[in-house]
Design a protein around this motif. Structure first.
Motif, PDB file in Angstrom:
ATOM      1  N   GLN A  93     -24.005  33.083  -2.901  1.00 27.13           N
ATOM      2  CA  GLN A  93     -23.970  32.015  -1.896  1.00 27.13           C
ATOM      3  C   GLN A  93     -24.556  30.717  -2.446  1.00 27.13           C
ATOM      4  O   GLN A  93     -24.063  29.625  -2.164  1.00 27.13           O
ATOM      5  CB  GLN A  93     -24.734  32.448  -0.642  1.00 27.13           C
ATOM      6  N   ALA A  94     -25.617  30.856  -3.245  1.00 25.56           N
ATOM      7  CA  ALA A  94     -26.244  29.676  -3.837  1.00 25.56           C
ATOM      8  C   ALA A  94     -25.299  29.015  -4.835  1.00 25.56           C
ATOM      9  O   ALA A  94     -25.172  27.774  -4.888  1.00 25.56           O
ATOM     10  CB  ALA A  94     -27.553  30.059  -4.513  1.00 25.56           C
ATOM     11  N   VAL A  95     -24.623  29.825  -5.643  1.00 27.44           N
ATOM     12  CA  VAL A  95     -23.675  29.278  -6.617  1.00 27.44           C
ATOM     13  C   VAL A  95     -22.541  28.547  -5.900  1.00 27.44           C
ATOM     14  O   VAL A  95     -22.137  27.444  -6.297  1.00 27.44           O
ATOM     15  CB  VAL A  95     -23.111  30.403  -7.508  1.00 27.44           C
ATOM     16  N   GLU A  96     -22.039  29.136  -4.825  1.00 30.72           N
ATOM     17  CA  GLU A  96     -20.958  28.503  -4.075  1.00 30.72           C
ATOM     18  C   GLU A  96     -21.429  27.203  -3.428  1.00 30.72           C
ATOM     19  O   GLU A  96     -20.681  26.201  -3.416  1.00 30.72           O
ATOM     20  CB  GLU A  96     -20.428  29.472  -3.010  1.00 30.72           C
ATOM     21  N   ARG A  97     -22.645  27.198  -2.909  1.00 26.91           N
ATOM     22  CA  ARG A  97     -23.196  25.982  -2.298  1.00 26.91           C
ATOM     23  C   ARG A  97     -23.290  24.859  -3.342  1.00 26.91           C
ATOM     24  O   ARG A  97     -22.932  23.709  -3.075  1.00 26.91           O
ATOM     25  CB  ARG A  97     -24.577  26.299  -1.715  1.00 26.91           C
ATOM     26  N   ALA A  98     -23.775  25.199  -4.529  1.00 30.20           N
ATOM     27  CA  ALA A  98     -23.887  24.204  -5.595  1.00 30.20           C
ATOM     28  C   ALA A  98     -22.497  23.739  -6.045  1.00 30.20           C
ATOM     29  O   ALA A  98     -22.293  22.548  -6.337  1.00 30.20           O
ATOM     30  CB  ALA A  98     -24.665  24.795  -6.769  1.00 30.20           C
ATOM     31  N   ARG A  99     -21.533  24.669  -6.100  1.00 32.14           N
ATOM     32  CA  ARG A  99     -20.183  24.306  -6.519  1.00 32.14           C
ATOM     33  C   ARG A  99     -19.561  23.302  -5.551  1.00 32.14           C
ATOM     34  O   ARG A  99     -18.934  22.312  -5.970  1.00 32.14           O
ATOM     35  CB  ARG A  99     -19.302  25.556  -6.609  1.00 32.14           C
ATOM     36  N   GLN A 100     -19.739  23.530  -4.261  1.00 25.77           N
ATOM     37  CA  GLN A 100     -19.171  22.615  -3.275  1.00 25.77           C
ATOM     38  C   GLN A 100     -19.782  21.217  -3.404  1.00 25.77           C
ATOM     39  O   GLN A 100     -19.068  20.215  -3.324  1.00 25.77           O
ATOM     40  CB  GLN A 100     -19.399  23.171  -1.873  1.00 25.77           C
ATOM     41  N   ALA A 101     -21.095  21.157  -3.605  1.00 24.15           N
ATOM     42  CA  ALA A 101     -21.750  19.851  -3.764  1.00 24.15           C
ATOM     43  C   ALA A 101     -21.253  19.142  -5.017  1.00 24.15           C
ATOM     44  O   ALA A 101     -21.038  17.917  -5.027  1.00 24.15           O
ATOM     45  CB  ALA A 101     -23.257  20.045  -3.824  1.00 24.15           C
ATOM     46  N   TRP A 102     -21.040  19.914  -6.094  1.00 28.60           N
ATOM     47  CA  TRP A 102     -20.555  19.348  -7.349  1.00 28.60           C
ATOM     48  C   TRP A 102     -19.161  18.756  -7.166  1.00 28.60           C
ATOM     49  O   TRP A 102     -18.857  17.657  -7.657  1.00 28.60           O
ATOM     50  CB  TRP A 102     -20.560  20.464  -8.401  1.00 28.60           C
ATOM     51  N   GLU A 103     -18.295  19.460  -6.459  1.00 28.84           N
ATOM     52  CA  GLU A 103     -16.944  18.968  -6.239  1.00 28.84           C
ATOM     53  C   GLU A 103     -16.952  17.715  -5.370  1.00 28.84           C
ATOM     54  O   GLU A 103     -16.208  16.760  -5.630  1.00 28.84           O
ATOM     55  CB  GLU A 103     -16.097  20.061  -5.592  1.00 28.84           C
ATOM     56  N   VAL A 104     -17.807  17.718  -4.350  1.00 29.39           N
ATOM     57  CA  VAL A 104     -17.856  16.564  -3.445  1.00 29.39           C
ATOM     58  C   VAL A 104     -18.350  15.318  -4.172  1.00 29.39           C
ATOM     59  O   VAL A 104     -17.767  14.233  -4.024  1.00 29.39           O
ATOM     60  CB  VAL A 104     -18.751  16.867  -2.224  1.00 29.39           C
ATOM     61  N   VAL A 105     -19.394  15.444  -4.977  1.00 32.32           N
ATOM     62  CA  VAL A 105     -19.944  14.251  -5.618  1.00 32.32           C
ATOM     63  C   VAL A 105     -18.963  13.672  -6.627  1.00 32.32           C
ATOM     64  O   VAL A 105     -18.871  12.449  -6.798  1.00 32.32           O
ATOM     65  CB  VAL A 105     -21.313  14.546  -6.267  1.00 32.32           C
ATOM     66  N   ARG A 106     -18.187  14.521  -7.293  1.00 31.48           N
ATOM     67  CA  ARG A 106     -17.183  13.993  -8.227  1.00 31.48           C
ATOM     68  C   ARG A 106     -16.077  13.259  -7.474  1.00 31.48           C
ATOM     69  O   ARG A 106     -15.574  12.222  -7.937  1.00 31.48           O
ATOM     70  CB  ARG A 106     -16.597  15.131  -9.063  1.00 31.48           C
ATOM     71  N   GLU A 107     -15.722  13.783  -6.318  1.00 32.70           N
ATOM     72  CA  GLU A 107     -14.702  13.108  -5.500  1.00 32.70           C
ATOM     73  C   GLU A 107     -15.216  11.759  -4.996  1.00 32.70           C
ATOM     74  O   GLU A 107     -14.521  10.740  -5.070  1.00 32.70           O
ATOM     75  CB  GLU A 107     -14.339  14.005  -4.321  1.00 32.70           C
ATOM     76  N   VAL A 108     -16.464  11.749  -4.483  1.00 34.76           N
ATOM     77  CA  VAL A 108     -17.033  10.511  -3.941  1.00 34.76           C
ATOM     78  C   VAL A 108     -17.144   9.447  -5.034  1.00 34.76           C
ATOM     79  O   VAL A 108     -16.911   8.257  -4.796  1.00 34.76           O
ATOM     80  CB  VAL A 108     -18.421  10.793  -3.313  1.00 34.76           C
ATOM     81  N   ALA A 109     -17.475   9.883  -6.259  1.00 32.95           N
ATOM     82  CA  ALA A 109     -17.654   8.931  -7.355  1.00 32.95           C
ATOM     83  C   ALA A 109     -16.367   8.219  -7.748  1.00 32.95           C
ATOM     84  O   ALA A 109     -16.412   7.180  -8.418  1.00 32.95           O
ATOM     85  CB  ALA A 109     -18.240   9.657  -8.570  1.00 32.95           C
ATOM     86  N   THR A 110     -15.225   8.753  -7.305  1.00 31.84           N
ATOM     87  CA  THR A 110     -13.956   8.082  -7.605  1.00 31.84           C
ATOM     88  C   THR A 110     -13.654   6.939  -6.644  1.00 31.84           C
ATOM     89  O   THR A 110     -12.750   6.127  -6.906  1.00 31.84           O
ATOM     90  CB  THR A 110     -12.779   9.085  -7.556  1.00 31.84           C
ATOM     91  N   ARG A 111     -14.398   6.890  -5.540  1.00 31.20           N
ATOM     92  CA  ARG A 111     -14.090   5.866  -4.538  1.00 31.20           C
ATOM     93  C   ARG A 111     -15.248   4.949  -4.176  1.00 31.20           C
ATOM     94  O   ARG A 111     -15.050   3.966  -3.458  1.00 31.20           O
ATOM     95  CB  ARG A 111     -13.535   6.522  -3.280  1.00 31.20           C
ATOM     96  N   GLN A 112     -16.465   5.258  -4.655  1.00 33.28           N
ATOM     97  CA  GLN A 112     -17.596   4.366  -4.379  1.00 33.28           C
ATOM     98  C   GLN A 112     -18.665   4.562  -5.440  1.00 33.28           C
ATOM     99  O   GLN A 112     -18.706   5.600  -6.110  1.00 33.28           O
ATOM    100  CB  GLN A 112     -18.187   4.655  -2.988  1.00 33.28           C
ATOM    101  N   PRO A 113     -19.560   3.588  -5.599  1.00 34.20           N
ATOM    102  CA  PRO A 113     -20.643   3.748  -6.575  1.00 34.20           C
ATOM    103  C   PRO A 113     -21.587   4.880  -6.163  1.00 34.20           C
ATOM    104  O   PRO A 113     -21.932   5.024  -4.989  1.00 34.20           O
ATOM    105  CB  PRO A 113     -21.357   2.395  -6.528  1.00 34.20           C
TER     106      PRO A 113
END
Length: 481
Positions: A33-53
């Motif tokens: 569960q911890a690995v999945e939680r970290a994976r989701q955060a990692w995917e989100v931050v990479r997505e956000v970084a494509t559209r804002q600083p």
């Protein structure tokens, strides 16, 4: 080596668990569960970084926060290399391991956006006892940047582990550099160990005080329940309860109508220390299970929040209060020690000297105890009274919780010596009086008598102090309140 398995899931970490990993080598795993939680955060931050600083990923750091970064790989390595410049003696291995388990749990909590593969890497580092060489100076309570940057350079293989051990190279993407080091894990790890140690010594002080009370023929009247119901602070009530429990069954014949403050005001002085360390432990526990990240990745809303969660004012202030209270109760221990060298209190020779000899007996214990207390008093200066303006003025405050944690660690060593001196004096007095307590205090006395030299002629007492200090943890269960 402790073979207990600790499943890290981003919550449920406490000071005892940190100590079990840092000191005893408890084996660490990471839950799916911890690995999945970290994976989701990692995917989100990479997505956000494509559209804002995103601070530290697409921008520089500190005063360079408005500088946009195009080559995140080169930038990440520059951040690690430039922020790894600590100084001074190396942190102890147990403090570094405490840092590692705290950072592992923080990343497992989600919110950092660090590559989830790092969870397995950090767990492997802990289980293999790989220690990054981390200088003590570099943090001021707003992020252990130098400590974690040094760790990251060991992870990627750019620096050797302590002892020039060359470990396997672990994955840490350069884009995750700032996210990995933006934490107070070293400060929090040391704080967790310090809270655990202070709590243990505060418990030890209760049976030690009980032995001293018997040796001076003191009264239990000051611990009566109605006394503390009249001013019901939680800590003092529990200390008084514990004292009553220890003294139950003892045939007390008080030699005076009321005792000196060392005995009569013990709950009133020791209780605040109990309350202070339990408050600090609550604060530290909350922090080591928190997503104290900047920027904080919000998976649910698929965004990031730039914030000040890295500021550990609560921790620093909590530990400052612990040291102030520790000084007060340590001073009371020295006051009791003063009664234990007085014939009017013990019925023995001055300084508990051998019968028929004008010897110095345990005279030196008072000097040793007051020397240690002087250090506690020095270390009790509040770290929160300092501040700093850094990075061209954009980081204009610091609480110095790192220094508060370090000072608490050092104060623990001194407090342990103070209690060891009192324990030696109390046990020796009871022996020379030919008295042996009963009940639970009898068990404390028996354990202490087995560990301490019974000779009373003038001799060096450094070995006695060392033996008494080593014994203290085994007496802590008798002081549970």
């Amino acid at each position: 080596m402790n073979q207990t398995a600790i499943a890290v899931n981003g919550s449920g970490l406490n000071c005892d668990v940190v100590a079990a990993v840092a000191r005893d080598g408890a084996f660490v795993t990471v839950t799916p569960q911890a690995v999945e939680r970290a994976r989701q955060a990692w995917e989100v931050v990479r997505e956000v970084a494509t559209r804002q600083p995103v601070y530290g990923r697409t921008t520089g750091v500190g005063a360079n926060r408005n500088v946009l970064i195009e080559d995140d790989a080169a930038h990440g390595l520059r951040v690690l290399r430039s922020h790894s410049g600590g100084a001074g003696p190396l942190m102890s291995a147990e403090t570094v391991r405490a840092m590692l388990i705290v950072r592992l749990n923080q990343i497992a909590a989600g919110g950092s956006g660090v590559d989830p593969d790092v969870l397995g890497a950090l767990a492997d580092v802990i289980n293999r006892w790989l220690i990054p060489p981390i200088p003590a100076y570099g943090a001021i309570g707003t992020g252990d940047l130098t400590a974690l940057a040094s760790t990251a350079l060991c992870l990627i293989g750019e620096r050797p582990w302590q002892g020039n051990v060359v470990g396997a190279h672990f994955p840490l993407r350069p884009a995750d550099a700032l996210a990995f080091i933006s934490s107070n894990a070293a400060t929090l790890g040391e704080s967790a160990l310090a809270c655990r140690d202070v709590l243990e010594l505060l418990r030890v002080s209760i049976p030690v005080t009980g032995l001293s009370l018997l040796a001076v023929q003191g009264s239990a009247e000051a611990y009566a329940a109605p006394v503390h119901a009249g001013c019901p602070h939680p800590g003092r009530r529990r200390v008084a309860d514990a004292m009553r429990g220890l003294l139950e069954g003892e045939e007390l014949k008080p030699a005076r109508i009321q005792d000196p403050y060392g005995y009569r005001a013990f709950p009133q002085v020791h209780g605040p220390a109990v309350d202070a360390v339990e408050n600090a432990e609550t604060v530290v526990t909350r922090e080591i299970n928190a997503s104290s990240e900047n920027p904080l990745v919000d998976v649910a809303n698929r965004t990031v929040w730039h914030n000040g969660n890295f500021h550990t004012a609560y921790v620093g202030l909590g530990l400052d209060a612990v040291r102030a209270a520790m000084f007060q109760t340590a001073a009371l221990s020295a006051a009791r020690l003063g009664t234990l060298v007085e014939p009017t209190f013990t019925g023995l020779q001055p300084f508990q000297a051998a019968p028929g000899e004008p010897g110095s007996g345990i005279m030196i214990l008072e000097y040793v105890a007051h020397s240690a207390i002087a250090d506690i008093r020095r270390l009790a200066t509040p770290s929160a009274l300092g501040s700093a303006v850094l990075s061209r003025g954009v980081e204009e405050h610091a609480g110095f919780s790192t220094q508060s944690a370090r000072a608490t660690t050092e104060a623990v060593t001194a407090y342990r010596i103070v209690l060891a001196c009192e324990l030696i004096a109390a046990v020796r007095a009871l022996r020379m009086q030919g008295r042996e307590p009963s009940g639970r205090l009898g068990e404390v006395f028996a354990r202490s008598a087995d560990a301490l030299d019974s000779a009373v002629e003038d001799r060096a007492l450094d070995g006695d102090i060392s033996s008494a200090a080593d014994l203290l943890p085994r007496l802590a269960p008798y002081g549970v309140y």
